[in-house]
Motif scaffolding. Sequence first.
Motif, PDB file in Angstrom:
ATOM      1  N   ILE A 179       0.846  -1.189   0.000  1.00 44.32           N
ATOM      2  CA  ILE A 179       0.000   0.000   0.000  1.00 44.32           C
ATOM      3  C   ILE A 179       0.882   1.240   0.000  1.00 44.32           C
ATOM      4  O   ILE A 179       1.756   1.396   0.855  1.00 44.32           O
ATOM      5  CB  ILE A 179      -0.915   0.004   1.239  1.00 44.32           C
ATOM      6  CG1 ILE A 179      -1.795  -1.250   1.261  1.00 44.32           C
ATOM      7  CG2 ILE A 179      -1.776   1.253   1.271  1.00 44.32           C
ATOM      8  CD1 ILE A 179      -2.669  -1.361   2.484  1.00 44.32           C
ATOM      9  N   ASP A 180       0.658   2.147  -0.952  1.00 49.82           N
ATOM     10  CA  ASP A 180       1.458   3.368  -1.015  1.00 49.82           C
ATOM     11  C   ASP A 180       0.846   4.442  -0.113  1.00 49.82           C
ATOM     12  O   ASP A 180      -0.241   4.251   0.458  1.00 49.82           O
ATOM     13  CB  ASP A 180       1.615   3.834  -2.462  1.00 49.82           C
ATOM     14  CG  ASP A 180       0.323   4.362  -3.071  1.00 49.82           C
ATOM     15  OD1 ASP A 180      -0.693   4.503  -2.351  1.00 49.82           O
ATOM     16  OD2 ASP A 180       0.314   4.646  -4.281  1.00 49.82           O
ATOM     17  N   PRO A 181       1.516   5.580   0.065  1.00 42.44           N
ATOM     18  CA  PRO A 181       0.999   6.615   0.969  1.00 42.44           C
ATOM     19  C   PRO A 181      -0.397   7.121   0.614  1.00 42.44           C
ATOM     20  O   PRO A 181      -1.186   7.456   1.514  1.00 42.44           O
ATOM     21  CB  PRO A 181       2.045   7.734   0.854  1.00 42.44           C
ATOM     22  CG  PRO A 181       3.315   7.030   0.511  1.00 42.44           C
ATOM     23  CD  PRO A 181       2.893   5.903  -0.396  1.00 42.44           C
ATOM     24  N   ASP A 182      -0.738   7.188  -0.666  1.00 40.89           N
ATOM     25  CA  ASP A 182      -2.080   7.627  -1.052  1.00 40.89           C
ATOM     26  C   ASP A 182      -3.140   6.654  -0.547  1.00 40.89           C
ATOM     27  O   ASP A 182      -4.179   7.060  -0.015  1.00 40.89           O
ATOM     28  CB  ASP A 182      -2.180   7.748  -2.576  1.00 40.89           C
ATOM     29  CG  ASP A 182      -1.357   8.896  -3.127  1.00 40.89           C
ATOM     30  OD1 ASP A 182      -0.972   9.778  -2.337  1.00 40.89           O
ATOM     31  OD2 ASP A 182      -1.083   8.907  -4.345  1.00 40.89           O
ATOM     32  N   PHE A 183      -2.887   5.359  -0.733  1.00 44.47           N
ATOM     33  CA  PHE A 183      -3.829   4.342  -0.272  1.00 44.47           C
ATOM     34  C   PHE A 183      -3.905   4.364   1.256  1.00 44.47           C
ATOM     35  O   PHE A 183      -4.984   4.228   1.855  1.00 44.47           O
ATOM     36  CB  PHE A 183      -3.383   2.969  -0.774  1.00 44.47           C
ATOM     37  CG  PHE A 183      -4.494   1.967  -0.959  1.00 44.47           C
ATOM     38  CD1 PHE A 183      -5.720   2.118  -0.339  1.00 44.47           C
ATOM     39  CD2 PHE A 183      -4.291   0.842  -1.753  1.00 44.47           C
ATOM     40  CE1 PHE A 183      -6.736   1.186  -0.517  1.00 44.47           C
ATOM     41  CE2 PHE A 183      -5.297  -0.087  -1.936  1.00 44.47           C
ATOM     42  CZ  PHE A 183      -6.521   0.078  -1.310  1.00 44.47           C
ATOM     43  N   GLU A 184      -2.762   4.525   1.913  1.00 43.67           N
ATOM     44  CA  GLU A 184      -2.735   4.621   3.377  1.00 43.67           C
ATOM     45  C   GLU A 184      -3.642   5.762   3.848  1.00 43.67           C
ATOM     46  O   GLU A 184      -4.424   5.604   4.796  1.00 43.67           O
ATOM     47  CB  GLU A 184      -1.303   4.876   3.858  1.00 43.67           C
ATOM     48  CG  GLU A 184      -0.321   3.745   3.590  1.00 43.67           C
ATOM     49  CD  GLU A 184      -0.258   2.746   4.729  1.00 43.67           C
ATOM     50  OE1 GLU A 184      -1.071   2.870   5.671  1.00 43.67           O
ATOM     51  OE2 GLU A 184       0.599   1.856   4.674  1.00 43.67           O
ATOM     52  N   ALA A 185      -3.543   6.910   3.176  1.00 41.52           N
ATOM     53  CA  ALA A 185      -4.337   8.068   3.581  1.00 41.52           C
ATOM     54  C   ALA A 185      -5.832   7.799   3.410  1.00 41.52           C
ATOM     55  O   ALA A 185      -6.651   8.230   4.239  1.00 41.52           O
ATOM     56  CB  ALA A 185      -3.923   9.299   2.770  1.00 41.52           C
ATOM     57  N   ARG A 186      -6.208   7.093   2.351  1.00 37.05           N
ATOM     58  CA  ARG A 186      -7.625   6.770   2.138  1.00 37.05           C
ATOM     59  C   ARG A 186      -8.147   5.873   3.258  1.00 37.05           C
ATOM     60  O   ARG A 186      -9.268   6.075   3.769  1.00 37.05           O
ATOM     61  CB  ARG A 186      -7.806   6.101   0.775  1.00 37.05           C
ATOM     62  CG  ARG A 186      -7.414   6.981  -0.402  1.00 37.05           C
ATOM     63  CD  ARG A 186      -7.569   6.270  -1.737  1.00 37.05           C
ATOM     64  NE  ARG A 186      -6.887   7.007  -2.808  1.00 37.05           N
ATOM     65  CZ  ARG A 186      -6.941   6.699  -4.095  1.00 37.05           C
ATOM     66  NH1 ARG A 186      -7.641   5.636  -4.480  1.00 37.05           N
ATOM     67  NH2 ARG A 186      -6.293   7.419  -4.993  1.00 37.05           N
TER      68      ARG A 186
END
Length: 242
Positions: free
Chosen positions: A102-109
Amino acid sequence: NAHAPARERVPITARNAGLDYASRASHHLDMPSRKAHRYRLIADRDVLHVCAVALSACVLTAGLVYVGYFVHVLRTARKAPCLPEHGDCVLLFGKHAPQGRIDPDFEARLDRAMALWRERPPTSVVLLGGGAPYEASEAEVARQGLRERGLADDVPLRLEAQSHDTLQNLRNARDMLGEDGARRVTLLSSRYHLARCALFARQLGFDSELCAAEPALDLGPRTLLRIAGEAEVVEVALLARQ
């Protein structure tokens, strides 16, 4: 209980996402890969025609049309709220997660989804996104990511795990929701992605509101490049409707 103890994070695969080998095979055999899906889009005559029209419009207007869409995507990204007004039915957009990473964008979601549960638990949640054959789908990755963040196992989650792009996400979600899709839905995604989500949701007849994953818009080079790409997608999608 959304505050259950968080689990240790492990690589997310189709097996630990709750699918045995037989069900993985049945689930993915007919699903095209992300790359194959993109090749089909590139070879589609209608897509090529719309792209040619979009390019011509940019050339004839010295890029002013594109600049307008860029400003629209940027403004949507900047103004989107983090706490939706209703939030009863949340559509959580996945993101490419090769081998469960999971990349940072997915983490934020995922972090924003958990924040919504703590503030006001939604009554219905649809996790969106397919995946490569024999790998966990984006929806399955999201489900495990939410469990690791403390979401209780008995919280009902609906998975839409057959799609490869935002339009497919929303089409499949509309089919899953049926009559429930007529009520307002909350589109939860990264800020740079929300203008595209809102456009496709409107075209598909959703009554939708936006929810931004990040607390504020980061105007770094990476985000601006993503907004530039999203502006192109929005421009092509709107020209295709004309």
